[in-house]
Every structure is written in structure tokens, then in C-alpha cells.
Design a protein around this motif. Structure first.
Motif, mmCIF file in Angstrom:
data_model
loop_
_atom_site.group_PDB
_atom_site.id
_atom_site.type_symbol
_atom_site.label_atom_id
_atom_site.label_comp_id
_atom_site.label_asym_id
_atom_site.label_seq_id
_atom_site.Cartn_x
_atom_site.Cartn_y
_atom_site.Cartn_z
ATOM 1 N N LYS A 4 -46.189 -18.487 18.697
ATOM 2 C CA LYS A 4 -45.294 -18.594 17.544
ATOM 3 C C LYS A 4 -45.708 -19.772 16.664
ATOM 4 N N ARG A 5 -45.973 -20.925 17.274
ATOM 5 C CA ARG A 5 -46.383 -22.102 16.508
ATOM 6 C C ARG A 5 -47.773 -21.901 15.904
ATOM 7 N N PHE A 6 -48.661 -21.251 16.640
ATOM 8 C CA PHE A 6 -49.996 -20.945 16.116
ATOM 9 C C PHE A 6 -49.859 -20.162 14.806
ATOM 10 N N ASN A 7 -49.031 -19.136 14.824
ATOM 11 C CA ASN A 7 -48.824 -18.310 13.626
ATOM 12 C C ASN A 7 -48.150 -19.089 12.503
ATOM 13 N N GLU A 8 -47.206 -19.969 12.858
ATOM 14 C CA GLU A 8 -46.552 -20.802 11.844
ATOM 15 C C GLU A 8 -47.565 -21.711 11.164
ATOM 16 N N CYS A 9 -48.448 -22.312 11.944
ATOM 17 C CA CYS A 9 -49.468 -23.192 11.369
ATOM 18 C C CYS A 9 -50.365 -22.420 10.410
ATOM 19 N N LEU A 10 -50.768 -21.220 10.808
ATOM 20 C CA LEU A 10 -51.604 -20.412 9.910
ATOM 21 C C LEU A 10 -50.862 -20.097 8.617
ATOM 22 N N ARG A 11 -49.586 -19.782 8.722
ATOM 23 C CA ARG A 11 -48.787 -19.479 7.529
ATOM 24 C C ARG A 11 -48.704 -20.700 6.618
ATOM 25 N N VAL A 12 -48.451 -21.874 7.193
ATOM 26 C CA VAL A 12 -48.318 -23.096 6.404
ATOM 27 C C VAL A 12 -49.614 -23.433 5.678
ATOM 28 N N ILE A 13 -50.736 -23.264 6.338
ATOM 29 C CA ILE A 13 -52.011 -23.594 5.692
ATOM 30 C C ILE A 13 -52.577 -22.414 4.900
ATOM 31 N N ARG A 14 -51.841 -21.321 4.902
ATOM 32 C CA ARG A 14 -52.181 -20.129 4.111
ATOM 33 C C ARG A 14 -53.514 -19.513 4.533
ATOM 34 N N TRP A 15 -53.703 -19.437 5.827
ATOM 35 C CA TRP A 15 -54.902 -18.802 6.380
ATOM 36 C C TRP A 15 -54.542 -17.494 7.052
ATOM 37 N N THR A 16 -55.374 -16.520 6.845
ATOM 38 C CA THR A 16 -55.274 -15.260 7.571
ATOM 39 C C THR A 16 -56.080 -15.405 8.855
ATOM 40 N N PRO A 17 -55.931 -14.482 9.780
ATOM 41 C CA PRO A 17 -56.778 -14.514 10.973
ATOM 42 C C PRO A 17 -58.269 -14.496 10.620
ATOM 43 N N ILE A 18 -58.621 -13.773 9.586
ATOM 44 C CA ILE A 18 -60.034 -13.732 9.170
ATOM 45 C C ILE A 18 -60.486 -15.100 8.683
ATOM 46 N N ASN A 19 -59.627 -15.804 7.939
ATOM 47 C CA ASN A 19 -59.986 -17.137 7.453
ATOM 48 C C ASN A 19 -60.264 -18.104 8.594
ATOM 49 N N ILE A 20 -59.392 -18.125 9.590
ATOM 50 C CA ILE A 20 -59.588 -19.086 10.685
ATOM 51 C C ILE A 20 -60.770 -18.680 11.561
ATOM 52 N N ALA A 21 -60.967 -17.383 11.753
ATOM 53 C CA ALA A 21 -62.130 -16.925 12.527
ATOM 54 C C ALA A 21 -63.411 -17.352 11.818
ATOM 55 N N SER A 22 -63.426 -17.254 10.506
ATOM 56 C CA SER A 22 -64.592 -17.679 9.740
ATOM 57 C C SER A 22 -64.790 -19.185 9.840
ATOM 58 N N ALA A 23 -63.705 -19.959 9.700
ATOM 59 C CA ALA A 23 -63.795 -21.415 9.782
ATOM 60 C C ALA A 23 -64.304 -21.868 11.150
ATOM 61 N N LEU A 24 -63.875 -21.174 12.190
ATOM 62 C CA LEU A 24 -64.267 -21.535 13.559
ATOM 63 C C LEU A 24 -65.547 -20.840 14.002
ATOM 64 N N GLN A 25 -66.014 -19.909 13.197
ATOM 65 C CA GLN A 25 -67.193 -19.106 13.540
ATOM 66 C C GLN A 25 -67.015 -18.465 14.920
#
Length: 72
Positions: A4-25
Motif C-alpha cells: 500500500k505504501r509502495f503504491n502511495e509513494c509511486l502516486r506521490v512522485i507521479r510514476w507509473t510501474p513502467i517509469n520505476i522499472a525504467s529508472a531501476l532498470q
């Protein structure tokens, strides 16, 4: 960090799962497993996301730029 917090953090920073996967490679499927709570969020990743979320909460973007267009 729970899913739940993981998803909240993504929402706050306006990242989609694709965005974070790309950032983390990393694989998108791993991010989806973190979102669903099927994988534990590593401590280092949790700390980084919490920090990013706090920064974004403290300095949100302006409300709107409606009427302005990007120049190509």
C-alpha cells in the motif's frame, strides 16, 4: 514498506510501474509483484522511495499551466 505504501509513494512522485522499472532498470513483472504485495520491497528501495515521496510532498508542482503549449 508494504505494498500500500509502495503504491502511495509511486502516486506521490507521479510514476507509473513502467517509469520505476525504467529508472531501476529492472523487470516490470518485479515492480508489479511489489505493487501486489507478492514480493517484499527491499529496504534500500523503500528508503529511496520514501525520500522521493517526501521531497515531492514538500515541493509539489504548480497547480496548472492550462493554456500553455510546448514549443516544438
Amino acid at each position: 514498506m508494504n505494498s500500500k505504501r509502495f503504491n502511495e509513494c509511486l502516486r506521490v512522485i507521479r510514476w507509473t510501474p513502467i517509469n520505476i522499472a525504467s529508472a531501476l532498470q529492472c523487470d516490470l513483472s518485479w515492480i508489479e509483484a511489489l505493487e501486489a504485495g507478492n514480493e517484499e520491497v527491499p529496504e534500500g528501495l523503500a528508503t529511496w522511495l520514501e525520500h522521493l515521496a517526501k521531497v515531492h510532498e514538500a515541493a509539489p508542482p504548480p497547480k496548472t499551466f492550462a493554456g500553455h503549449r510546448a514549443k516544438l
